[in-house]
Write a protein that holds these residues in place. Structure first.
Motif, PDB file in Angstrom:
ATOM      1  N   ASP A 301       0.862  -1.186   0.000  1.00 30.20           N
ATOM      2  CA  ASP A 301       0.000   0.000   0.000  1.00 30.20           C
ATOM      3  C   ASP A 301       0.901   1.239   0.000  1.00 30.20           C
ATOM      4  OD1 ASP A 301      -1.471   2.262   0.939  1.00 30.20           O
ATOM      5  OD2 ASP A 301      -2.990   0.931   1.760  1.00 30.20           O
ATOM      6  N   TRP A 302       0.912   1.965  -1.112  1.00 33.52           N
ATOM      7  CA  TRP A 302       1.883   3.055  -1.244  1.00 33.52           C
ATOM      8  C   TRP A 302       1.616   4.193  -0.251  1.00 33.52           C
ATOM      9  CZ3 TRP A 302       0.499   8.050  -2.425  1.00 33.52           C
ATOM     10  CH2 TRP A 302      -0.771   8.243  -2.992  1.00 33.52           C
ATOM     11  N   GLU A 303       0.349   4.398   0.112  1.00 24.58           N
ATOM     12  CA  GLU A 303       0.062   5.487   1.061  1.00 24.58           C
ATOM     13  C   GLU A 303       0.587   5.132   2.453  1.00 24.58           C
ATOM     14  OE1 GLU A 303      -3.883   7.818  -0.257  1.00 24.58           O
ATOM     15  OE2 GLU A 303      -4.241   5.690   0.156  1.00 24.58           O
ATOM     16  N   ASP A 304       0.419   3.863   2.841  1.00 32.80           N
ATOM     17  CA  ASP A 304       0.935   3.444   4.147  1.00 32.80           C
ATOM     18  C   ASP A 304       2.467   3.451   4.149  1.00 32.80           C
ATOM     19  OD1 ASP A 304       0.160   2.726   6.757  1.00 32.80           O
ATOM     20  OD2 ASP A 304       0.689   0.633   6.374  1.00 32.80           O
ATOM     21  N   TYR A 305       3.058   3.054   3.011  1.00 34.90           N
ATOM     22  CA  TYR A 305       4.517   3.057   2.859  1.00 34.90           C
ATOM     23  C   TYR A 305       5.055   4.486   3.012  1.00 34.90           C
ATOM     24  CZ  TYR A 305       9.010   2.044   0.487  1.00 34.90           C
ATOM     25  OH  TYR A 305      10.337   1.906   0.148  1.00 34.90           O
ATOM     26  N   ASP A 306       4.429   5.408   2.312  1.00 33.78           N
ATOM     27  CA  ASP A 306       4.859   6.806   2.407  1.00 33.78           C
ATOM     28  C   ASP A 306       4.666   7.346   3.819  1.00 33.78           C
ATOM     29  OD1 ASP A 306       5.401   6.563  -0.235  1.00 33.78           O
ATOM     30  OD2 ASP A 306       4.038   8.137  -0.931  1.00 33.78           O
ATOM     31  N   ARG A 307       3.572   6.934   4.472  1.00 38.70           N
ATOM     32  CA  ARG A 307       3.313   7.397   5.834  1.00 38.70           C
ATOM     33  C   ARG A 307       4.425   6.977   6.792  1.00 38.70           C
ATOM     34  NH1 ARG A 307       1.994   5.015  10.191  1.00 38.70           N
ATOM     35  NH2 ARG A 307       1.568   3.009   9.148  1.00 38.70           N
ATOM     36  N   VAL A 308       4.842   5.695   6.682  1.00 38.99           N
ATOM     37  CA  VAL A 308       5.855   5.183   7.608  1.00 38.99           C
ATOM     38  C   VAL A 308       7.186   5.907   7.417  1.00 38.99           C
ATOM     39  CG1 VAL A 308       7.249   3.144   8.156  1.00 38.99           C
ATOM     40  CG2 VAL A 308       4.762   2.934   7.886  1.00 38.99           C
ATOM     41  N   TYR A 309       7.590   6.049   6.165  1.00 37.28           N
ATOM     42  CA  TYR A 309       8.869   6.721   5.914  1.00 37.28           C
ATOM     43  C   TYR A 309       8.772   8.220   6.198  1.00 37.28           C
ATOM     44  CZ  TYR A 309      11.215   2.620   4.103  1.00 37.28           C
ATOM     45  OH  TYR A 309      11.806   1.396   4.006  1.00 37.28           O
ATOM     46  N   GLY A 310       7.610   8.804   5.866  1.00 36.14           N
ATOM     47  CA  GLY A 310       7.428  10.224   6.130  1.00 36.14           C
ATOM     48  C   GLY A 310       7.493  10.539   7.616  1.00 36.14           C
ATOM     49  N   ALA A 311       6.901   9.651   8.433  1.00 30.54           N
ATOM     50  CA  ALA A 311       6.910   9.865   9.885  1.00 30.54           C
ATOM     51  C   ALA A 311       8.328   9.817  10.449  1.00 30.54           C
ATOM     52  CB  ALA A 311       6.043   8.798  10.569  1.00 30.54           C
ATOM     53  N   ALA A 312       9.212   9.107   9.728  1.00 28.44           N
ATOM     54  CA  ALA A 312      10.609   9.023  10.166  1.00 28.44           C
ATOM     55  C   ALA A 312      11.457  10.151   9.577  1.00 28.44           C
ATOM     56  CB  ALA A 312      11.189   7.670   9.771  1.00 28.44           C
ATOM     57  N   GLY A 313      10.810  11.031   8.823  1.00 24.03           N
ATOM     58  CA  GLY A 313      11.549  12.140   8.220  1.00 24.03           C
ATOM     59  C   GLY A 313      12.378  11.727   7.018  1.00 24.03           C
ATOM     60  N   LEU A 314      11.961  10.630   6.355  1.00 26.39           N
ATOM     61  CA  LEU A 314      12.719  10.092   5.221  1.00 26.39           C
ATOM     62  C   LEU A 314      11.910  10.180   3.931  1.00 26.39           C
ATOM     63  CD1 LEU A 314      14.030   6.842   6.962  1.00 26.39           C
ATOM     64  CD2 LEU A 314      15.320   8.960   6.586  1.00 26.39           C
ATOM     65  N   ILE A 315      12.623  10.304   2.854  1.00 32.31           N
ATOM     66  CA  ILE A 315      11.974  10.200   1.542  1.00 32.31           C
ATOM     67  C   ILE A 315      11.734   8.725   1.259  1.00 32.31           C
ATOM     68  CG2 ILE A 315      12.269  10.571  -0.934  1.00 32.31           C
ATOM     69  CD1 ILE A 315      14.054  12.949  -0.240  1.00 32.31           C
ATOM     70  N   PRO A 316      10.511   8.306   0.961  1.00 33.65           N
ATOM     71  CA  PRO A 316      10.235   6.876   0.723  1.00 33.65           C
ATOM     72  C   PRO A 316      11.073   6.345  -0.437  1.00 33.65           C
ATOM     73  CG  PRO A 316       8.201   8.110   0.983  1.00 33.65           C
ATOM     74  CD  PRO A 316       9.296   9.120   0.867  1.00 33.65           C
ATOM     75  N   PRO A 317      11.939   5.380  -0.197  1.00 28.57           N
ATOM     76  CA  PRO A 317      12.774   4.846  -1.288  1.00 28.57           C
ATOM     77  C   PRO A 317      11.959   4.040  -2.284  1.00 28.57           C
ATOM     78  CG  PRO A 317      13.121   3.593   0.733  1.00 28.57           C
ATOM     79  CD  PRO A 317      12.225   4.743   1.096  1.00 28.57           C
ATOM     80  N   LYS A 318      12.318   4.171  -3.554  1.00 23.81           N
ATOM     81  CA  LYS A 318      11.683   3.391  -4.621  1.00 23.81           C
ATOM     82  C   LYS A 318      12.804   2.795  -5.464  1.00 23.81           C
ATOM     83  CE  LYS A 318       7.493   6.195  -4.606  1.00 23.81           C
ATOM     84  NZ  LYS A 318       6.577   7.090  -5.366  1.00 23.81           N
ATOM     85  N   VAL A 319      13.316   1.685  -4.988  1.00 22.68           N
ATOM     86  CA  VAL A 319      14.499   1.061  -5.585  1.00 22.68           C
ATOM     87  C   VAL A 319      14.068  -0.119  -6.450  1.00 22.68           C
ATOM     88  CG1 VAL A 319      16.713  -0.037  -5.102  1.00 22.68           C
ATOM     89  CG2 VAL A 319      15.838   1.763  -3.567  1.00 22.68           C
ATOM     90  N   HIS A 320      14.448  -0.046  -7.726  1.00 18.39           N
ATOM     91  CA  HIS A 320      14.014  -1.109  -8.650  1.00 18.39           C
ATOM     92  C   HIS A 320      14.863  -2.373  -8.519  1.00 18.39           C
ATOM     93  CE1 HIS A 320      17.224   1.008 -10.848  1.00 18.39           C
ATOM     94  NE2 HIS A 320      17.520  -0.192 -11.304  1.00 18.39           N
TER      95      HIS A 320
END
Length: 399
Positions: A301-320
């Motif tokens: 779930d991309w929104e939950d993924y972004d939420r977790v990383y955002g809460a940590a002050g991080l840019i959500p990684p998208k590594v292929h």
């Protein structure tokens, strides 16, 4: 000793990075240029060429070849007439997977079996008194995978019958004046073919194929791109998504074909009278519903993924680049219900995806689970849901 493949003089000249891996005792290009994603998109949008020669290849021939393979392979070979190929697996007595591979039915009493690991002794030791000859022809045959939406147009210039070759069928012809067999098979989940040529003729075939590819946007691709493509295709990798039962220390590292999602191989099992190795265990597992897992696709779930990383002050990684390691899967109550083994950010789907085992009662399409990540050196759970494999399944693959 690490050996070059029959195509090495050409692949080494194209490999701008000088990055190689070892595959079955051969040098295999990791990537040809700086961007493995560039090679990946060549396959998804045009076509790519991959040297798959390191696969082990066994010619199995003789009056009793079908009978012999019927006892060795779990999937019924009788459903594969001459001129066709079949994805198959072989099991141990307890119904655990030894390995998987593709078998080509080249003539009425002749087959060619491929595998990722050496299996010659395993098959040869079980011939007994049957009229069957098994020959290891791994070094005698070079193989090029031509994969992607333009692969048919490219190969049909050289072998016209390719244009009408069905999915998992074989055809023959000449490329550059040398005889080849072309199978409509591959490991990318896209429209694709594999060209099988005598090793002595390999460079002649490569040169003619490469010349014909000019102007079509075709690139050579390496293992890095292949691993991305195969995850999207839902194709499992030995020693990553499952282990051979021969080398596993305990049953936690063994898998049955049902647990790996290969139930479709056994739809006609009740009408199949073969006494193949592992059959009784397989029948008991199906009847008693004792499968521990079901291989499934997981989409984060991309929104939950972004939420977790955002809460940590991080840019959500998208590594292929695929990550091949265990990722724990939990249910909504926090109980562990499975684990993922391959994870990546899919360029074509624009989603984080994973191949993972989930408890059978939770392996329903749409089932919500939690995938565990490590964020800032501690564990975080991110929502995901179960999907049917493959993740990417273009109509052109089988059309």
């Amino acid at each position: 000793m690490i050996r070059p493949t029959p195509f090495h003089p050409r692949t080494s000249a194209l490999n701008e990075t000088g990055l190689w891996s070892h595959w079955a005792g051969h040098l295999a290009a990791n990537r040809y240029q700086e961007s493995d994603k560039f090679e990946y998109f060549a396959v998804r949008s045009a076509a790519g060429i991959f040297d798959t020669s390191p696969l082990y290849k066994y010619r199995i021939a003789g009056r009793d070849a079908e009978r012999f393979l019927g006892g060795m392979l779990a999937r019924d070979m009788r459903a594969c007439p001459p001129g066709h190929a079949q994805y198959t697996t072989w099991l141990d007595d307890r119904g655990f997977v030894i390995e998987d591979g593709v078998i080509q039915h080249r003539a009425p009493d002749e087959y060619l079996l491929t595998s990722a690991e050496p299996n010659f002794g395993y098959f040869a030791d079980r011939v007994g008194r049957l009229a069957v000859a098994i020959e290891d022809v791994s070094s005698q045959i070079g193989t090029i995978a031509v994969q992607g939406p333009r692969s048919r147009d490219l190969l049909a210039q050289l072998v016209p019958s390719v244009a009408s070759t069905p999915f998992f069928a074989l055809t023959t012809g000449q490329i550059g004046g040398v005889p080849v067999t072309v199978s409509r098979t591959g490991y990318t989940g896209d429209l694709g073919y594999e060209v099988w040529v005598d090793a002595a003729d390999a460079l002649t075939a490569w040169d003619a194929l490469w010349d014909a590819a000019e102007g079509l946007g075709v690139l050579p691709f390496g293992l890095a791109a292949l691993y991305m493509l195969r995850i999207e295709a839902g194709l499992l990798l030995l020693a990553v998504d499952f282990d051979s039962s021969r080398y596993a220390f305990n049953d936690a590292h063994r898998s049955t074909p049902i647990e790996l999602g290969w139930s479709w191989m056994f739809k006609g099992l009740a009408d199949d009278d073969r006494a193949f190795i592992g059959r009784r265990a397989l029948e008991r597992e199906i009847a008693d519903k004792t499968s521990r897992w079901r291989m499934s696709g997981l989409v984060v779930d991309w929104e939950d993924y972004d939420r977790v990383y955002g809460a940590a002050g991080l840019i959500p990684p998208k590594v292929h680049a695929p990550v091949h390691e265990d990722w724990m899967v939990y249910d909504e109550a926090g109980q562990r219900v499975g684990y993922a083994t391959s994870f990546m950010y899919s360029p074509v789907l624009q989603r984080h995806i994973a191949l993972g085992r989930v408890r059978p009662d939770l392996a329903k399409v749409g089932q919500r689970v939690q995938l565990e990540f490590t964020v800032d050196h501690h564990y975080e759970k991110v929502a995901a849901h179960v999907v049917r494999l493959p993740f990417f399944n273009p109509e052109r693959k089988t059309a």
